[in-house]
Design an enzyme around this catalytic site. Structure first.
Site, PDB file in Angstrom:
ATOM      1  CB  ILE A  55      -0.865   4.632   4.520  1.00 39.03           C
ATOM      2  CG1 ILE A  55      -1.655   5.933   4.700  1.00 39.03           C
ATOM      3  CG2 ILE A  55      -1.388   3.519   5.393  1.00 39.03           C
ATOM      4  CD1 ILE A  55      -3.061   5.847   4.132  1.00 39.03           C
ATOM      5  CE1 TYR A  56      -0.897  10.538   4.640  1.00 34.73           C
ATOM      6  CE2 TYR A  56       0.700  12.026   5.605  1.00 34.73           C
ATOM      7  CZ  TYR A  56      -0.610  11.669   5.380  1.00 34.73           C
ATOM      8  OH  TYR A  56      -1.623  12.434   5.882  1.00 34.73           O
ATOM      9  CB  ALA A  57       5.539   7.393   0.197  1.00 30.92           C
ATOM     10  CG  ASP A  58       3.053   1.877  -0.140  1.00 29.01           C
ATOM     11  OD1 ASP A  58       1.889   2.029   0.259  1.00 29.01           O
ATOM     12  OD2 ASP A  58       3.342   1.579  -1.307  1.00 29.01           O
ATOM     13  N   GLY A  59       4.925   4.131   3.836  1.00 28.01           N
ATOM     14  CA  GLY A  59       5.923   4.228   4.907  1.00 28.01           C
ATOM     15  C   GLY A  59       7.136   5.049   4.529  1.00 28.01           C
TER      16      GLY A  59
END
Length: 327
Positions: free
Chosen positions: A52-56
């Site tokens: 989920i970091y920066a939406d992938g």
């Protein structure tokens, strides 16, 4: 950089890890490349990310940089799954979601496997046995070499770790627990850390610098270029800007002045060398910040300073954490 075994496993990682929470958001590709190169040149190996970091975006960026800059075999890549960005649900520990998330992570990372795959959080709506089975499937299928947890409470960690140890050769021992831990957040010492020590689970502290506050940058206000001034991270920093935290920061600064080092070095050295800790995860925004943190490798705090910091930051724990007969 010195290496340590991750918990009671054969996996060795450097005693400082590189975090990628800011990548593809506050840290652009060039800055991320500079960070990764500086970390690798310093002997670092453990790089931590999450789906989920920066939406992938962080995983995708790490995959590109690994292909272009650093040999894959030189890195211990760790990622996480289970957190979801949905209005009515924050965690999904179902086997369906987790294994699909792992496949998506591998595609973004451009690799056939991750060295460490971690559950991002506990899902109270999914049977824990189902969630843990996904970890075992990841290992037996070759998609993950080791598995761990993040943000579990003491009883949750103890239950999961014990369940995995109950069937040797069938279930895989938990290698790690990633938890927030610093001089400003010692809550895990109540139950999580004792459970991890007993079960042979290595601790990977996140936010080891108290969300940046322990560097001393907020002593006289909030710098305009800091997380505390950031629209999406100000609320993350705010809990550690109170009077209690200020007393700890002043103690760290005093210790740093006495040792002719920086507050960052004192705070990071303290958490790095706590019992049960394998490797704090450094969430630097810039390569300059990362290099400053990596300089802690040569520092070990004198016992009297370590004890003074223990005392000033000690959390209030009473029954049942202490011998009831003394209370």
């Amino acid at each position: 950089m010195e290496q340590r075994h991750l918990g009671r496993t054969g996996l060795r990682v450097t005693r400082l890890g590189l975090g990628t929470l800011n990548w593809a958001r506050d840290t652009d590709e060039q800055e991320a490349a500079d960070q990764l190169k500086a970390f690798w040149e310093a002997g670092g190996s453990l790089v931590d990310t999450a789906d989920i970091y920066a939406d992938g975006g962080a995983e995708y960026l790490l995959g590109r940089l690994t292909e272009e800059l650093i040999p894959r075999e030189d890195l211990v890549i760790a990622t996480k799954a289970g957190s979801v960005l949905e209005a009515d649900r924050r965690v999904d520990g179902s086997r369906r979601h987790l294994l699909a998330a792992l496949d998506a992570s591998l595609e973004r990372l451009g690799t056939d496997y991750v060295d460490l795959w971690q559950l991002h959080a506990f899902d109270p709506h999914t049977p824990l046995e189902e969630t843990l089975q996904a970890l075992d499937l990841a290992v037996t299928s070759g998609r993950a070499r080791y598995v761990g947890l993040a943000n579990f409470s003491g009883w949750q960690l103890a239950r999961a770790g014990t369940w995995q140890l109950a069937a040797p050769g069938v279930r895989n021992r938990l290698a790690s627990a990633q938890m927030e831990y610093s001089l400003l957040q010692r809550g895990i010492e109540r139950e999580v850390l004792p459970a991890a020590l007993d079960l042979g689970i290595g601790l990977l502290p996140s936010s080891p610098l108290g969300r940046g506050v322990l560097t001393g940058k907020y002593r006289h206000g909030t710098p305009t270029d800091s997380r505390g001034a950031s629209e999406h991270l100000a609320a993350f920093v705010a809990p550690y800007l109170d009077e209690t935290a200020s007393r700890v920061v002043e103690a760290v600064t005093t210790a740093a002045d006495g040792l002719a080092v920086t507050p960052l070095q004192v705070a990071l050295s303290w958490v790095r060398d706590r019992p049960g800790v394998t490797a704090p995860i450094l969430g630097a925004r810039t390569a300059q910040q990362l290099r400053a943190a990596l300089s802690v490798e040569t520092l070990s705090l004198p016992d009297e300073i370590r004890q003074a910091l223990d005392d000033v930051s000690a959390p209030v724990h009473h029954y049942p954490d202490h011998d009831w007969s003394t209370l």
